[in-house]
Every structure is written in C-alpha cells, then in structure tokens.
Design a protein around this motif. Structure first.
Motif, PDB file in Angstrom:
ATOM      1  N   ARG A  22      45.664  10.998  37.336  1.00 38.77           N
ATOM      2  CA  ARG A  22      45.727  11.187  35.888  1.00 38.77           C
ATOM      3  C   ARG A  22      44.427  11.798  35.361  1.00 38.77           C
ATOM      4  NH1 ARG A  22      48.919   8.916  31.743  1.00 38.77           N
ATOM      5  NH2 ARG A  22      50.085   7.826  33.354  1.00 38.77           N
ATOM      6  N   GLN A  23      43.292  11.326  35.850  1.00 43.03           N
ATOM      7  CA  GLN A  23      42.019  11.874  35.394  1.00 43.03           C
ATOM      8  C   GLN A  23      41.840  13.316  35.850  1.00 43.03           C
ATOM      9  OE1 GLN A  23      38.542   9.337  35.798  1.00 43.03           O
ATOM     10  NE2 GLN A  23      39.778   7.483  35.640  1.00 43.03           N
TER      11      GLN A  23
ATOM     12  N   PHE B 175      36.030   9.944  31.816  1.00 43.38           N
ATOM     13  CA  PHE B 175      36.718   9.995  33.106  1.00 43.38           C
ATOM     14  C   PHE B 175      35.711   9.706  34.221  1.00 43.38           C
ATOM     15  CE2 PHE B 175      39.366  13.457  30.868  1.00 43.38           C
ATOM     16  CZ  PHE B 175      40.120  12.491  30.219  1.00 43.38           C
TER      17      PHE B 175
ATOM     18  N   LEU C 167      41.891  19.533  29.393  1.00 45.16           N
ATOM     19  CA  LEU C 167      40.814  19.584  28.405  1.00 45.16           C
ATOM     20  C   LEU C 167      39.875  20.764  28.644  1.00 45.16           C
ATOM     21  CD1 LEU C 167      39.949  15.785  28.038  1.00 45.16           C
ATOM     22  CD2 LEU C 167      41.239  17.235  26.453  1.00 45.16           C
TER      23      LEU C 167
ATOM     24  N   ASN D 157      44.092  15.302  33.478  1.00 41.13           N
ATOM     25  CA  ASN D 157      43.549  15.314  32.116  1.00 41.13           C
ATOM     26  C   ASN D 157      42.350  16.240  31.978  1.00 41.13           C
ATOM     27  OD1 ASN D 157      45.492  13.517  31.271  1.00 41.13           O
ATOM     28  ND2 ASN D 157      44.157  11.727  31.299  1.00 41.13           N
ATOM     29  N   GLN D 158      41.453  16.220  32.977  1.00 41.58           N
ATOM     30  CA  GLN D 158      40.273  17.064  32.861  1.00 41.58           C
ATOM     31  C   GLN D 158      40.645  18.543  32.916  1.00 41.58           C
ATOM     32  OE1 GLN D 158      38.470  19.004  35.522  1.00 41.58           O
ATOM     33  NE2 GLN D 158      40.326  18.819  36.799  1.00 41.58           N
TER      34      GLN D 158
ATOM     35  N   TYR E 130      50.721  17.860  30.586  1.00 44.37           N
ATOM     36  CA  TYR E 130      51.212  17.890  31.971  1.00 44.37           C
ATOM     37  C   TYR E 130      52.704  17.564  32.040  1.00 44.37           C
ATOM     38  CZ  TYR E 130      52.293  15.835  36.524  1.00 44.37           C
ATOM     39  OH  TYR E 130      52.901  15.498  37.701  1.00 44.37           O
TER      40      TYR E 130
ATOM     41  N   ARG F 246      34.017  14.612  25.820  1.00 45.31           N
ATOM     42  CA  ARG F 246      35.383  14.162  26.104  1.00 45.31           C
ATOM     43  C   ARG F 246      35.527  13.745  27.570  1.00 45.31           C
ATOM     44  NH1 ARG F 246      39.980  16.493  22.875  1.00 45.31           N
ATOM     45  NH2 ARG F 246      39.136  17.430  20.984  1.00 45.31           N
TER      46      ARG F 246
ATOM     47  N   GLN G 140      45.738  12.946  24.114  1.00 48.33           N
ATOM     48  CA  GLN G 140      46.446  12.501  25.320  1.00 48.33           C
ATOM     49  C   GLN G 140      46.808  13.725  26.165  1.00 48.33           C
ATOM     50  OE1 GLN G 140      49.685   9.662  24.644  1.00 48.33           O
ATOM     51  NE2 GLN G 140      48.788   9.134  22.680  1.00 48.33           N
ATOM     52  N   PRO G 141      45.879  14.212  26.963  1.00 50.00           N
ATOM     53  CA  PRO G 141      46.117  15.438  27.739  1.00 50.00           C
ATOM     54  C   PRO G 141      47.308  15.342  28.687  1.00 50.00           C
ATOM     55  CG  PRO G 141      43.802  14.789  27.806  1.00 50.00           C
ATOM     56  CD  PRO G 141      44.531  13.665  27.185  1.00 50.00           C
ATOM     57  N   TYR G 142      47.600  14.113  29.129  1.00 52.75           N
ATOM     58  CA  TYR G 142      48.688  13.955  30.094  1.00 52.75           C
ATOM     59  C   TYR G 142      50.027  14.390  29.517  1.00 52.75           C
ATOM     60  CZ  TYR G 142      50.569  11.977  34.418  1.00 52.75           C
ATOM     61  OH  TYR G 142      51.142  11.824  35.648  1.00 52.75           O
TER      62      TYR G 142
END
Length: 644
Positions: free
Chosen positions: A157-158, A93, A165, A161-162, A482, A89, A477-479
C-alpha cells in the motif's frame, strides 16, 4: 491512433525553438524546431507538458512559456527542483526509508508469519488453515502483534501510495515519468512471492537514481537487486563446475558426513528428518536457470531480433551462476554464517558481498564460455557476469532496441526510422546517456509534427493522474487512484509478465475501459471518490458559469489548453444536456466485468471506510456546483482528454 477512439452512445452507446546551448556533461544543444512545424510557443509548451509530465496544471502552459521552453526542459533534466510539500506527504510512509533487511524482518507474507510461529512454537504446525478466511486472518493478526510483524499488504500500500503522490505532485515531473518507463522496462511484480518484499527498494534504489543517467548503470543495478534476482530466478541458478565444489566433493571427511546424513534420511524418527530430506532434495535439483539470461537479452537489452541464439542464452546463464541475495532474515542460519565470516574468510569461501547482493564462487560455472562471439575464460568469477552485462549494454542491437522503446513512449506508437536512427546514434555516441536521448527527442522534427500531437493514448495511470493535476485535486487517499486504475485495466506493480505493460494505445482502449474512464471522470469531478477533493470554482477564479453550455466552454479551455475547443465542445454538447448521462454511464460500466483487488474488497467493507463515505456523501449533498462537476467529469472522460 486517432482512429482508435470511436464515438459511441451510452444507452445508445457513445464515447462519448529556441536554441539553447547545454554545456553540462557534454550534452547536445537544445534546438526545438516547433516553429518549423507550425506550432506556437503555447502549443509547443502544451506538447512538452503532455509528454514530459503527467499532465498540465491550470496556468502551467503560460508559466513554461514565460520561463522558456529550453530552460524548462533543462530543469526537468536536472530533476533537482525542491519538493517540500510532497516530501512532507511522504514522511508518513515509514517503509520508504527502510533497508531490505528491515523490510524482510518487518513486513512478512502470511506464509512467513506461519513458519515463524511454528518454529517459535507459538502454534502447532497443523493448527492453522486458511479454509476459514476470517479465522485465518484473525490468527495471523494475533501472531503479527505478538512478534511485532506488519502485514505485507501495508508495504504494498505504501509503495502504491507514494507512486500516486509523486506523479501527482512532484515538480520533477520528467523524473517521475521516466521512473515509470524504466520500471516497466525492467519489470518485476508483486505477484511473485519471492520478490514482493523487495519491489519498493527496487524502484527506489535500482531504478529511480539512474533514470537520467546511463543505461549501463541501471542495467547492472537491476541485475544485482534482490527483486530481479528472485523475480526471474537468477538467485536459483547455480553450478558445481568450479574448483571449490570439486574439492568439497573429493574431500573424504565431507563425503563421509554426506553419506552419514543420507543414510539417516530413511529413519523417520530422527529429529528434523523431514527438513533434512527437503534440504537434500533441494540441493539435488539445483542447477542452471535461464530465465533472467533470456529476458535480459530479449527484453532488457538486445531485443527479440537482436542477433543472439539459444546457445548465447545458455552461455550467459552460466556466466551469471552464483549471483544471489545476501541472507537477510535475522533468524536464518545462512545469515548468521555470512555475518560471522570476516573478509578473508569470505574470500576463501569464494563469497563476495556488495550491499544485499551475494556472489557465491562455489556455485559459479568456471568453464570457458562463448557469448555473442566473445570468448570468456570462466575464471573471472563475479567480474565475468559484469563484463557480459556491460557488453550487452554497449551492443549495437541494444542501442536500437532502447531507442525504439523511448521513441514509442515519447513520440508515437509507430515512430519513424529517422527518429529511431537519431536516438540510436545518440545512445552509441554517449554510452547510453538518457539525458542526451531526451534532448535528441525534443530536437527532432518528428516530436513536433502535427501528426504526433495527441497521437499517444494515456495509460489508465497517466489518465487518472492527469485528471488530478488538471483539476488541482487534493488526494488524501492515494490508494483510491490505484483502485480506479485497476478497474480501467492497469493494476500497476502487479503485471506478471517480465515484458511490462505494452506501450500502445490499442492495449488500453476497448468499450469497457472507455466506459470506466468516463465513470472515473464523473466520480472524480462530482467528488464521489473518498479522500479526493477539489475546488472547481477556484479554477475559474471563483466565477460560477451561467449555464451548462457556458461551463463546457470555460472548463474545456481550462482542462484542454491549446486544443481545438470548438470541435471538442461540439462533440460533448449533447452529453452535457443529457440529464441522465451520469446514470447511463454508471449502468453501462457496471455491466463490464472489472478486476477488484483483495485490498479493495477489504477497504470497501471496512467500518472506517463506511464512515468516510458518509462524510463524503454530506459534501456531495451540499455541493451547489453539480452542473459544473458533471460538465468537468464529461470533459475528463472525453476522448480528447485521454490523448497526450
């Protein structure tokens, strides 16, 4: 803390031992006295998972019991379990593997983009204004495309997101929990322009590798990283009280050159006069900056009552003068200067380069210093700063301060003197070995006390991730996680103060945050959050409950293992029978003012997001498990699920 949650109505306001010898690296034995506290193996496993991970996955309690609690703890301390699916995943990124130099030359802030465009004569200096936001963004986009830059928001954003995850899916859960803990301890923020390009590598290179190592190593790594150097302004802290500066000041040729330049500053027709004037003014205002010295004592090591004085802060700041960031921007003149010098020339100029860290001997205070009773000659240059930081790491006040913070994070908001004393002793005897301190925690009776069970309140991030793990949700969509954490009061990576987020339940709990937590639970379970999917029936072996009451009994046991189910079911029964509960909660939450990020505003308004929402709505319409989803959402939003 259990009193922190008060039942309130919506519409009417409600809220609703085994012993194991660990011979590795001289670490202490693992002796978990949970049986003396009256806990079963299952209850002890659930407690470990609640505190040493981001939440319990279905069936995980039984897995830990089968493996052995001591062996599970050792696995987590080793933190070397394979994460193949997670790694797959994260491969998307690209910024996660970039160096600071690559990031600085790729992900530029809007101001940096404009400066590059003006310098390269792509636009006139007075041709761009952000008064018209839409036009401003379009101009930035065109410049970025032409120069091959990427917006800094994509880097952020990356980073976000990381984190989501890793927390949700890593098998090495304790490492992720500790990465969050230590980042918060050594906090830096994306809100500060000078440091925001470095925050990703700060967590990756200065925090993550050390979270199960020695405290001293992490202290030094954070002190030398560009993110901390810029965030707390130590890169600006300089002194001319050294032999090199005095020679430069007394050199007749250099003095004559300075006088010629300054004489021309009044001539506005001279090419570049404004830039020269700016550089000269900046040089004149350079001096000692105590921000980092103060915070490294108060927040990172000794603690506010650690026995230091303002004089110690000033002396420490002097010892750390000249600590700076190696020039990384490829078109910068300072970068070219450093790169063109060989090792001998660097040493002659008093420069030391270690990775992205630059020590400037010509800006270091070489006068004697007295810090915490220790006399320093001032002649050791870079080593002087290292020596003082090591002294702080070894200080008795630091041992107690760190022990207290760890006890608050993993045991209770108000830990006893007994466990603080035990952790302090371990810190001092092992030189700040974090693994040894974690073993001390699980070996201490306080950790297993029934008063400590579920005493801690989950932060919004912990709450959201634990819900993802409990439902085995798939986050595409991990964001979105957030965005919800921001609504619930935790805009992680953006906390401005160097203190980091407070680690106490009453900081997170108020009527607005509780409503938003309930709203999140319902939105997650009913699959109204774009890019997050789950199969609730699969959690129950694909058996559909016969009624809402049946669903409450089944899913309360699945999502809240080893809890008092009857008490929780009794508390939530009235809510699941209220057909208007979801609407009431949404309406109540909408009345609470919440923070929305610029990124969220853009994302909500984007055409692509609109398409995703339409696709998600189709799934909702076809969802035959509306009752089960609502029940699961209510369980997630309940006070019981919010404790760990």
């Amino acid at each position: 803390m259990k009193q922190v949650f008060k039942i309130f109505t919506v519409g009417m306001l409600f809220i609703i031992g085994a012993a194991f010898t660990n011979n590795k690296a001289g670490l202490p034995e693992i002796k978990m006295p949970y049986k003396k506290a009256g806990l079963t193996q299952e209850q002890a496993a659930a407690h470990l998972l609640n505190r040493f991970s981001y939440g319990i996955q279905p069936g995980q309690v039984a897995q830990v019991v089968k493996l052995g609690l001591d062996k599970w703890v050792l696995q987590q301390l080793d933190a070397d379990m394979p994460d193949t699916l997670l790694d797959r995943r994260l491969q998307t990124f690209e910024s996660l593997t970039l160096s600071n130099e690559q990031i600085v030359n790729t992900y530029l802030t809007p101001a940096q983009v404009i400066r590059v465009a003006v310098r390269n004569k792509l636009i006139p200096a007075d041709s761009i204004s952000n008064a018209d936001r839409q036009k401003y963004r379009e101009q930035l986009r065109l410049i970025q495309e032409k120069e091959g830059f990427k917006p800094i928001q994509e880097l952020h954003r990356q980073l976000i997101n990381q984190k989501v995850l890793r927390a949700a899916y890593s098998n090495n859960q304790l490492k992720e929990v500790l990465t969050d803990f230590w980042f918060n301890h050594f906090n830096v923020s994306l809100t500060k322009g000078q440091s925001q390009q470095y925050v990703l590598t700060y967590e990756r290179d200065a925090i993550r590798p050390y979270v199960l190592g020695n405290f001293k190593d992490m202290l030094l790594a954070t002190a030398k990283h560009p993110a901390m150097l810029e965030y707390l302004d130590n890169a600006l802290s300089v002194s001319n009280d050294n032999e090199r500066s005095r020679r430069q000041q007394n050199n007749a040729l250099l003095r004559a050159a300075r006088e010629r330049v300054e004489a021309k500053l009044t001539d506005s027709s001279m090419p570049g006069a404004a830039l020269v004037q700016q550089a000269v003014n900046a040089r004149r205002t350079q001096g000692l900056n105590e921000n980092y010295a103060r915070e490294v004592m108060e927040l990172h090591t000794l603690g506010v009552d650690g026995g230091y004085t303002q004089k110690d802060v000033t002396e420490l700041a002097r010892a750390l003068t000249g600590w700076s960031v190696k020039p990384l921007y490829k078109e910068g003149p300072a970068r070219q200067l450093v790169e063109n010098l060989n090792q001998t020339q660097l040493e002659r100029r008093g420069l030391l380069v270690e990775g992205d860290f630059l020590f400037r001997g010509d800006k270091h205070d070489e006068s004697p210093k007295l810090i915490l009773g220790k006399q320093l000659s001032g002649k050791d240059g870079y080593r002087e700063g290292v020596q003082v930081l090591e002294m702080l790491a070894d200080h008795a006040s630091t041992a107690k301060f760190i022990a207290t913070k760890i006890a608050k994070r993993f045991v209770s908001d108000e830990p006893s003197e007994a466990i603080i004393k035990a952790l302090t002793k371990t810190f001092q005897e092992t030189g700040g070995n974090i693994k040894a301190m974690m073993i001390t925690i699980v070996n201490h009776p306080d950790f297993w006390s029934k008063n400590a069970l579920r005493e801690k309140v989950k932060s919004p991030f912990e709450f959201a991730i634990s819900a993802v793990r409990a439902t085995k949700a798939q986050v595409m969509q991990p964001y979105q996680i957030y965005n919800w954490c921001t609504k619930m009061g935790q805009r992680f990576y953006y906390y401005q103060a160097p203190t980091g987020f407070p680690d106490r339940g009453n900081f997170w709990i108020n009527s607005g945050s509780l409503l938003n937590r309930m709203n999140f639970g319902l939105a997650l379970a009913t699959q109204k959050i774009p890019g997050i999917r789950m199969n609730l029936l699969a959690l129950n072996d694909n058996h559909e409950p016969e009624s809402a009451d049946d669903a409450l009994r089944i899913y309360s046991k699945l999502l809240l293992p080893e809890r008092n189910q009857e008490e929780n079911i009794k508390r939530l029964t009235a809510m699941i029978r209220d057909t208007q509960v979801e609407q009431k909660i949404s309406e109540a939450a909408a009345k609470v003012k919440t923070e929305m990020t610029d990124d969220e505003i853009e994302e909500r308004g984007s055409r692509r997001q609109g398409v995703r929402n339409k696709e998600d709505n189709k799934l909702q319409v076809n969802n035959a498990m509306a009752t089960v989803a609502q029940v699961v959402g209510i369980i997630i939003g309940s006070p019981e699920f919010q404790r760990k």
